[in-house]
Scaffold this active site. Structure first.
Site, mmCIF file in Angstrom:
data_model
loop_
_atom_site.group_PDB
_atom_site.id
_atom_site.type_symbol
_atom_site.label_atom_id
_atom_site.label_comp_id
_atom_site.label_asym_id
_atom_site.label_seq_id
_atom_site.Cartn_x
_atom_site.Cartn_y
_atom_site.Cartn_z
ATOM 1 N N CYS A 1 -9.742 -21.176 -12.877
ATOM 2 C CA CYS A 1 -10.343 -21.635 -14.142
ATOM 3 C C CYS A 1 -9.906 -20.692 -15.246
ATOM 4 O O CYS A 1 -9.816 -19.482 -15.029
ATOM 5 C CB CYS A 1 -11.867 -21.662 -14.036
ATOM 6 N N SER B 1 -23.882 -25.434 -18.362
ATOM 7 C CA SER B 1 -24.047 -24.054 -17.914
ATOM 8 C C SER B 1 -24.405 -23.211 -19.125
ATOM 9 O O SER B 1 -23.530 -22.790 -19.876
ATOM 10 C CB SER B 1 -22.738 -23.569 -17.287
ATOM 11 N N HIS C 1 -27.008 -20.342 -19.410
ATOM 12 C CA HIS C 1 -27.039 -18.932 -18.963
ATOM 13 C C HIS C 1 -27.547 -17.900 -19.974
ATOM 14 O O HIS C 1 -27.644 -16.712 -19.634
ATOM 15 C CB HIS C 1 -25.671 -18.465 -18.447
ATOM 16 N N ASN D 1 -25.064 -15.037 -7.487
ATOM 17 C CA ASN D 1 -24.488 -14.759 -6.172
ATOM 18 C C ASN D 1 -23.466 -13.647 -6.298
ATOM 19 O O ASN D 1 -22.417 -13.857 -6.908
ATOM 20 C CB ASN D 1 -23.754 -16.001 -5.659
ATOM 21 N N CYS E 1 -23.038 -20.792 -4.128
ATOM 22 C CA CYS E 1 -22.423 -21.038 -5.416
ATOM 23 C C CYS E 1 -21.795 -19.774 -5.998
ATOM 24 O O CYS E 1 -22.369 -18.703 -5.940
ATOM 25 C CB CYS E 1 -23.538 -21.513 -6.335
HETATM 26 N N1 SAH Z 1 -17.005 -24.985 -14.786
HETATM 27 C C1 SAH Z 1 -18.198 -25.710 -14.634
HETATM 28 C C2 SAH Z 1 -18.497 -26.124 -13.214
HETATM 29 C C3 SAH Z 1 -18.210 -25.129 -12.132
HETATM 30 S S1 SAH Z 1 -19.261 -23.727 -12.075
HETATM 31 C C4 SAH Z 1 -19.362 -24.933 -15.208
HETATM 32 O O1 SAH Z 1 -19.200 -23.774 -15.551
HETATM 33 O O2 SAH Z 1 -20.415 -25.537 -15.371
HETATM 34 C C5 SAH Z 1 -20.741 -24.406 -11.374
HETATM 35 C C6 SAH Z 1 -21.986 -23.575 -11.645
HETATM 36 O O3 SAH Z 1 -21.988 -22.368 -10.871
HETATM 37 C C7 SAH Z 1 -22.120 -23.159 -13.094
HETATM 38 O O4 SAH Z 1 -23.404 -23.351 -13.584
HETATM 39 C C8 SAH Z 1 -21.778 -21.708 -13.009
HETATM 40 O O5 SAH Z 1 -22.265 -21.043 -14.098
HETATM 41 C C9 SAH Z 1 -22.387 -21.292 -11.692
HETATM 42 N N2 SAH Z 1 -21.891 -20.024 -11.168
HETATM 43 C C10 SAH Z 1 -20.642 -19.545 -11.240
HETATM 44 N N3 SAH Z 1 -20.565 -18.329 -10.647
HETATM 45 C C11 SAH Z 1 -21.795 -18.037 -10.192
HETATM 46 C C12 SAH Z 1 -22.354 -16.924 -9.478
HETATM 47 N N4 SAH Z 1 -21.617 -15.872 -9.120
HETATM 48 N N5 SAH Z 1 -23.654 -16.981 -9.156
HETATM 49 C C13 SAH Z 1 -24.408 -18.044 -9.491
HETATM 50 N N6 SAH Z 1 -23.945 -19.110 -10.181
HETATM 51 C C14 SAH Z 1 -22.644 -19.107 -10.515
HETATM 52 FE FE1 SF4 Z 2 -14.864 -21.707 -15.134
HETATM 53 FE FE2 SF4 Z 2 -17.358 -22.673 -14.707
HETATM 54 FE FE3 SF4 Z 2 -16.543 -20.361 -13.582
HETATM 55 FE FE4 SF4 Z 2 -16.973 -20.462 -16.212
HETATM 56 S S1 SF4 Z 2 -18.534 -20.759 -14.582
HETATM 57 S S2 SF4 Z 2 -15.205 -19.484 -15.200
HETATM 58 S S3 SF4 Z 2 -16.265 -22.513 -16.685
HETATM 59 S S4 SF4 Z 2 -15.732 -22.381 -13.172
#
Ligand code: SAH
Ligand code: SF4
Length: 393
Positions: A132, A240, A242, A319, A362
């Site tokens: 990404c 997303s 956050h 996570n 996730c």
């Molecule tokens: N790019 C899109 C979809 C993929 S990420 C997006 O950002 O929405 C899917 C979800 O997982 C998002 O809400 C993202 O913020 C969350 N996510 C990514 N890394 C994470 C982590 N280390 N711990 C918890 N959630 C995480």
């Molecule tokens: Fe890409 Fe979604 Fe990860 Fe942000 S949270 S880097 S938009 S996959």
């Protein structure tokens, strides 16, 4: 014979042909494109429907499996077309029933797909890109950088392979993909056309027949793409977020500098308003990170921000992964954050971590097996084997 197709016929087939293979991948054709492809061959619409059913309802892997299609047409199709899915490199079941797949999608690139059963429901978390480009500070996919967009066949292929792994394409099977969330690797709105085609196949009755409320696109906020989404689909939306303000969100989700919170929320609202049915709400995803965005004051600020925004909130405890120094908050902090939002009137859920024992949770998507460099095929295979061993451990 199609092998001797005229230049005009070849030009007509070009829009359906995968330039990497020189063949039409039937797995990646949406219902509309399948019809248009068969129209080029001089075939009627019902042919397209037959082929869609063979592939998506019955899991056909070969054109010759399609026994209600004439031998002559099958021979023609075999010349110009194929059914090509990603390859499952690893499949691992967790003790809680979660099944994780690592799939190879050409030239050593790998993606991850996770199936999460929950009672009657089976949710598949699907990837849209390899890596990404958006580099959110807490995301392991972001740390890999961007490699490429997935093709339609590679996106729908994850659903096809997951369903086949349970032998569950037939109605009535125990384990079925009833829900899809575009929450795997990648930002779906940056691969707009392919994601829309794949989601339309998930929705189509000749595809997987999943209802609009059970297919969810999650975005970090690519506003221009979001603004045109309602003209091509009616799926559910998750954003997303956050952070409760732009200052913090700029740090966590860098695309916020381009498309700040107010603009994002207004564009989501517009998407919901454009849909013909009422009572649709956006899911707001909020990854809770210890000491960064998890205070009661921030929960209160979030409640004020979302006061008039039709939504439900999903809290995702961070996570941890090896390249990040962030930590997951304690249970009490998570509970307090949730209670503050609930007292302010929001439906607020906390995502339970699933598949912990297989790194399927996730944010742990594929990071450990990413192989961004070009290596010899043999070395690549060795890397995959070693990575798989690491993940299974
Ligand atoms: N790019 C899109 C979809 C993929 S990420 C997006 O950002 O929405 C899917 C979800 O997982 C998002 O809400 C993202 O913020 C969350 N996510 C990514 N890394 C994470 C982590 N280390 N711990 C918890 N959630 C995480
Ligand atoms: Fe890409 Fe979604 Fe990860 Fe942000 S949270 S880097 S938009 S996959």
């Amino acid at each position: 014979m199609v092998a001797e197709a005229s230049p005009q016929r070849q030009a007509e087939l070009a829009p359906y042909t995968d330039p990497d293979t020189g063949k039409v991948n039937l797995l990646g054709l949406s219902a509309e494109r399948m019809e248009a492809f068969f129209a080029v061959l001089g075939e009627k619409r019902f042919r397209a429907q037959q082929v869609l059913k063979w592939i998506h309802h019955l899991g056909a892997e070969q054109i010759d499996d399609m026994t209600n299609i004439s031998k002559k047409l099958r021979a023609n199709l075999n010349e110009i077309a194929e059914i090509r899915a990603p390859e499952i490199v690893m499949q691992k079941d967790s003790s809680d029933g979660t099944r994780k797949f690592i799939m190879s999608v050409t030239s050593g690139s790998q993606i991850e797909t996770v199936f999460i059963p929950d009672g009657d429901r089976g949710t598949l978390c699907v990837s849209s890109q390899v890596g990404c480009s958006l580099d959110c500070s807490f995301c392991s996919t972001g740390k890999q950088g961007f490699q490429r967009d997935l093709k339609v066949s590679e996106i729908i292929g994850q659903v096809w392979l997951a369903a086949k792994s349970y032998d569950s394409l037939m109605p009535g099977a125990d384990r079925r993909v009833t829900n899809v969330v575009m929450m795997g690797m990648g930002e779906p709105l940056l691969n707009f056309d392919n994601v829309v085609d794949a989601m339309n196949l998930m929705r189509n009755d000749y595809g997987y027949g999943i209802s609009k409320r059970r297919v969810t696109l999650s975005t970090s906020g690519v506003v221009p793409a979001l603004a045109k989404l309602s003209s091509v689909t009616d799926v559910s939306l998750a954003i997303s977020l956050h952070a409760p303000n732009d200052e913090l969100r700029n740090e966590l989700v860098p695309i916020n500098r381009k498309y700040p919170i107010e603009l994002l929320l207004a564009t989501c609202r517009q998407y919901m308003d454009d849909l013909p049915d009422t009572h649709r709400v956006t899911t707001v995803e909020y990854t809770l990170i210890k000491g960064v965005n998890d205070s009661t004051a921030q929960a209160q600020e979030l409640a004020i921000l979302l006061k008039d925004f039709p939504c439900k909130i999903n809290l995702i405890p961070f996570n941890p992964f090896s390249l990040s120094s962030y930590e997951k908050p304690g249970q009490n902090t998570i509970k307090r954050f949730q209670t503050t939002l609930m007292q302010a009137g929001f439906i607020t859920t906390v995502r339970t971590t699933r598949g912990d024992d297989i790194d399927a949770a996730c944010g742990q998507l594929v990071g450990q097996v990413a192989d961004k460099t070009r290596r010899s095929a043999r070395y690549q295979q060795k890397q995959v084997d070693e990575s798989v061993v690491r993940i299974i451990k």
